[in-house]
Structures are given as C-alpha cells and as structure tokens.
Design a protein around this motif. Sequence first.
Motif, PDB file in Angstrom:
ATOM      1  N   GLY A  86       0.866  -1.186   0.000  1.00  0.00           N
ATOM      2  CA  GLY A  86       0.000   0.000   0.000  1.00  0.00           C
ATOM      3  C   GLY A  86       0.897   1.230   0.000  1.00  0.00           C
ATOM      4  O   GLY A  86       2.018   1.198   0.516  1.00  0.00           O
ATOM      5  N   SER A  87       0.424   2.313  -0.632  1.00  0.00           N
ATOM      6  CA  SER A  87       1.310   3.482  -0.702  1.00  0.00           C
ATOM      7  C   SER A  87       1.438   4.163   0.652  1.00  0.00           C
ATOM      8  O   SER A  87       2.437   4.819   0.927  1.00  0.00           O
ATOM      9  N   LYS A  88       0.458   3.993   1.541  1.00  0.00           N
ATOM     10  CA  LYS A  88       0.557   4.563   2.886  1.00  0.00           C
ATOM     11  C   LYS A  88       1.847   4.092   3.562  1.00  0.00           C
ATOM     12  O   LYS A  88       2.554   4.874   4.204  1.00  0.00           O
ATOM     13  N   TYR A 123      -3.053  14.755   3.444  1.00  0.00           N
ATOM     14  CA  TYR A 123      -3.146  13.376   3.949  1.00  0.00           C
ATOM     15  C   TYR A 123      -2.283  13.286   5.221  1.00  0.00           C
ATOM     16  O   TYR A 123      -1.091  13.632   5.189  1.00  0.00           O
ATOM     17  N   ASN A 132       0.698  16.113  -3.653  1.00  0.00           N
ATOM     18  CA  ASN A 132      -0.336  15.100  -3.892  1.00  0.00           C
ATOM     19  C   ASN A 132      -1.424  15.642  -4.828  1.00  0.00           C
ATOM     20  O   ASN A 132      -2.237  16.462  -4.412  1.00  0.00           O
ATOM     21  N   ASN A 161      -6.097  14.847  -2.232  1.00  0.00           N
ATOM     22  CA  ASN A 161      -6.969  14.520  -1.116  1.00  0.00           C
ATOM     23  C   ASN A 161      -6.592  15.503  -0.013  1.00  0.00           C
ATOM     24  O   ASN A 161      -5.403  15.539   0.349  1.00  0.00           O
ATOM     25  N   ASP A 204       2.556  12.025  -4.393  1.00  0.00           N
ATOM     26  CA  ASP A 204       1.575  10.989  -4.076  1.00  0.00           C
ATOM     27  C   ASP A 204       0.483  11.021  -5.152  1.00  0.00           C
ATOM     28  O   ASP A 204      -0.338  11.938  -5.184  1.00  0.00           O
ATOM     29  N   ALA A 211      -1.921   8.723  -5.704  1.00  0.00           N
ATOM     30  CA  ALA A 211      -2.892   7.657  -5.380  1.00  0.00           C
ATOM     31  C   ALA A 211      -4.176   7.759  -6.206  1.00  0.00           C
ATOM     32  O   ALA A 211      -4.851   6.758  -6.425  1.00  0.00           O
ATOM     33  N   TYR A 212      -4.513   8.997  -6.655  1.00  0.00           N
ATOM     34  CA  TYR A 212      -5.753   9.191  -7.427  1.00  0.00           C
ATOM     35  C   TYR A 212      -5.480   9.471  -8.906  1.00  0.00           C
ATOM     36  O   TYR A 212      -6.339  10.003  -9.608  1.00  0.00           O
ATOM     37  N   SER A 241      -0.892   3.665  -6.400  1.00  0.00           N
ATOM     38  CA  SER A 241      -1.546   2.632  -5.616  1.00  0.00           C
ATOM     39  C   SER A 241      -2.628   1.954  -6.431  1.00  0.00           C
ATOM     40  O   SER A 241      -3.294   2.591  -7.237  1.00  0.00           O
ATOM     41  N   SER A 298      -5.104   0.697  -4.886  1.00  0.00           N
ATOM     42  CA  SER A 298      -6.249   0.751  -3.971  1.00  0.00           C
ATOM     43  C   SER A 298      -7.483   1.433  -4.544  1.00  0.00           C
ATOM     44  O   SER A 298      -8.574   0.876  -4.539  1.00  0.00           O
ATOM     45  N   LYS A 299      -7.312   2.648  -5.024  1.00  0.00           N
ATOM     46  CA  LYS A 299      -8.472   3.436  -5.426  1.00  0.00           C
ATOM     47  C   LYS A 299      -8.858   3.126  -6.870  1.00  0.00           C
ATOM     48  O   LYS A 299     -10.026   3.015  -7.197  1.00  0.00           O
ATOM     49  N   ARG A 356      -3.638  -4.330  -0.134  1.00  0.00           N
ATOM     50  CA  ARG A 356      -2.332  -3.754   0.232  1.00  0.00           C
ATOM     51  C   ARG A 356      -1.272  -3.998  -0.842  1.00  0.00           C
ATOM     52  O   ARG A 356      -0.340  -4.792  -0.685  1.00  0.00           O
TER      53      ARG A 356
HETATM   54  C1  LIG Z   1      -5.892   6.393  -0.030  1.00  0.00           C
HETATM   55  C2  LIG Z   1      -4.669   7.258  -0.095  1.00  0.00           C
HETATM   56  C3  LIG Z   1      -3.391   6.697  -0.101  1.00  0.00           C
HETATM   57  C4  LIG Z   1      -3.046   5.292   0.286  1.00  0.00           C
HETATM   58  O1  LIG Z   1      -3.586   4.282  -0.231  1.00  0.00           O
HETATM   59  P1  LIG Z   1      -2.970   2.823  -0.013  1.00  0.00           P
HETATM   60  O2  LIG Z   1      -4.181   1.991   0.153  1.00  0.00           O
HETATM   61  O3  LIG Z   1      -2.114   2.815   1.222  1.00  0.00           O
HETATM   62  O4  LIG Z   1      -2.182   2.563  -1.236  1.00  0.00           O
HETATM   63  C5  LIG Z   1      -2.291   7.518  -0.260  1.00  0.00           C
HETATM   64  N1  LIG Z   1      -2.448   8.830  -0.403  1.00  0.00           N
HETATM   65  C6  LIG Z   1      -3.639   9.408  -0.378  1.00  0.00           C
HETATM   66  C7  LIG Z   1      -3.723  10.874  -0.531  1.00  0.00           C
HETATM   67  C8  LIG Z   1      -4.791   8.649  -0.204  1.00  0.00           C
HETATM   68  O5  LIG Z   1      -5.971   9.247  -0.136  1.00  0.00           O
END
Ligand SMILES: *Cc1c(COP(=O)(O)O)cnc(C)c1O
Length: 388
Positions: A102-104, A128, A174, A178, A206, A208-209, A236, A238-239, A247
């Motif tokens: 996961g990028s987090k 974030y 980012n 977000n 970042d 992620a989106y 990521s 994820s989204k 993850r």
């Molecule tokens: C959701 C989100 C991430 C992390 O997503 P992971 O599920 O950990 O890959 C990272 N940065 C931002 C701004 C997010 O909103």
Amino acid sequence: MTSRRSERLSRIPPYLFVEIDRRKRAAIAAGRDVIDFGIGDPDRPTPSFVVDAMAEAIRSPSNHRYASTVGSAAFREAVAGYMRRRFGVTVDPECEVIALLGSKEGIGHLPTAVVDPGEIVLVPDPGYPVYTSGAVFAEARCHIMPLTEANGWLPRLGDLPGDVRRDATLMYINYPNNPTSACAPLEFYADAVAFAREHGILVAHDAAYGDLYFDAPPPSILQIEGAAEVAIEFHSLSKTFNMTGWRVAFAVGNADALAALASVKSNLDSGVFQATQHAACVALGRYDDPAVRSSIAFYRARRDQLITGLRSAGWRVDPPAATFYVWAKCPSEYDSMTAAKKILDDADAVVIPGVGFGAGGEGFVRFALTVDEERTKQAMERIATIRW
Ligand SMILES: *Cc1c(COP(=O)(O)O)cnc(C)c1O
C-alpha cells in the motif's frame, strides 16, 4: 507491568477519522439510519478478472514463500509497462521501481529512509495525515505549505523562507489531491522539479488518485525532463481497482531514494504476498479496461447528484475533475467541526471536517463519493432541510 508509550507518539496529530468514527458508531447504536460520506474507501468490488488471477495464483506453492522486498521482476516489469503506456514515461524496472504494502506504507517510511533528525519535511496543509506522521517518526521537523482556494490548492513554493529551503530535504505533494480534489497542471510539476534541484530537496509525489479522473488524465511528475534525479512518485492499486484491502502499491523514480526506502523496508517487512503481486500485474496490464473504468461512471453519477443536491440547498460548491471527493465550503461561515457535527445530528450523514486534514482545511468539509446514487439522493434531501 508498566504501560509505555513513546514521546513521539504524542507528537502525532490526533487521527481525526477516529473521532468522527466514534460519533458515527454512537449514532448507529442509537438506531439512526446513518449515511456515511466519511472515509474514502471504494464501495464497488475489485474487478473479477483481478479476483480470478488471485484465485489461481494463491494455489501455486511457489507463491507461499517470502516475497522479494522490492517486488518480483514480473511486478516491476508490469509497473514499467504501465508507466510507459499511461504516461509515456520510461522507468528502469531494475532500480526505479519498488513494490509497497500500500502506498501509505511507503509514504510513512520514506522520511526514515531519506531524512535525518532535525531536517525539514515540507507537508501540504490541508493534506493526507501520513505525511506528517512519517516525518514525526523520523524525528524530522515539519514545515507546512498552505494550500488555499485562491491558489487552486497548490503550494506557493516561492513563498518558502530561505532557512526553510536550506533545511528542507523532502517535500510531499499530492495531485489529484486529497482532500481538496484539486489537480495540478504540468507546469506545477516543472516548478517543483526546478525548486527541488535548486535546493537539494527530494520531491515525493503521491499519485494515489492518478487514474481516478472525470476529464483530462492527470500527468505524472516523471513526465518532466530530469525529474527522476530529484523525485519519486507513489502509485496505488487501492483506489483505481477497488483494492484497498489487498495492500499493494508501488513507488517509481529516483533510484537512490528507492534503494534507501527498500533498506528500511527490508528491516521491517518482507514484501507483498506474491499472489497479490501476480494479481496486481494482471490489473496494471488492464488499467484502461471497461471493467475498471466503469467505477468512474458510478462516481460521476454520484458526483453530479451530490453537487446538484448541495447547490439546491444553497451550498457553494464546484464539481471535482478528479478523485472521489467533493470538497465543499461550509454554509454560513460555519467552522468545519461544527458543520460536520450538525450534518450528523440533523441529517444523519457523516462528512469529514476539513480541519482534520490540517488548519488549512478549516471552513470546508469533505464528502466521499463512496455512497450509491439512491442513498446520496436521500442524504441530499436530508441536508437540504438543515437550518444553518
Ligand atoms: C488512499 C490514499 C493513499 C493510500 O492508499 P494505499 O491503500 O495505502 O495505497 C495515499 N495517499 C492518499 C492521498 C490517499 O488518499
């Protein structure tokens, strides 16, 4: 038995989602029909072709063993292919790509890898929360870069004071953003790269989106000439692929920074489950598949419903061009916490107060478009009855 808690934990700003979550659960326990626009977690399932790839991969015993920290060769090749087809960017799968849990995880560990105690990490506000916590864990100093509506929610790099430029070693940005849902034009990335080069700063973008957009596809910072000398970018699954629980993510760009991050990770985790990496390769190969893009159509319909609803209730709000968030100015100059509490109390709807993303988010609340159209409509009808 003494209960110990490190001093640095007390320096992490309170994770505001926890507070909102507590109030939400209290409302649900009281029997209220709560509609939750809170935490940004896709409600749609992972595309079935990704689930099928996982189901097959999980049966292979070779996938049951420890994975490589940086990701399998196949995974890194799949990432390089994605970067080439999606952005026209060339990354070397040998040294300019690493897999993340996961990028987090990568964002949180990066300061430990590249920043020394006392050095400055530049963090956007609102932003974030993990940018700050990762810096705190590394005993770095955070310097806030205010994002304002007047500046299109972009930081003004030219405003950073001389001593901050001198002591800063890492900057997080980012976009699509977000919580504000703002996008950055290519010129902004060019400015960030030039700034980083001039002041010896690593830029961590970042993204992620990056694939969650309604209009023009957002760019990669690596499209800027020479960016890989001073920047890394987090992506990521994820989204984009509704895979938050899986993850799996990756970072691309500057090889030295990624090698440092890999060193930290090799001491803390042992890589992404190999079956998950295999499924991720399949996903990345089909990022533009209709089954993936169909989620965008859902978000778009909800977005339009939500914007229409809020506007007819007298809110001043613009439709986002990307992300699944609507960042809305609170009615009647309300502060964001009072507004969020009022929306929960009077309309049984959960929104995140902007101040939870930093002082710069004050005066705004964030709606996540992770609620279906019918329920979104219902929530808008309730919100329209609130007397501000
Ligand atoms: C959701 C989100 C991430 C992390 O997503 P992971 O599920 O950990 O890959 C990272 N940065 C931002 C701004 C997010 O909103």
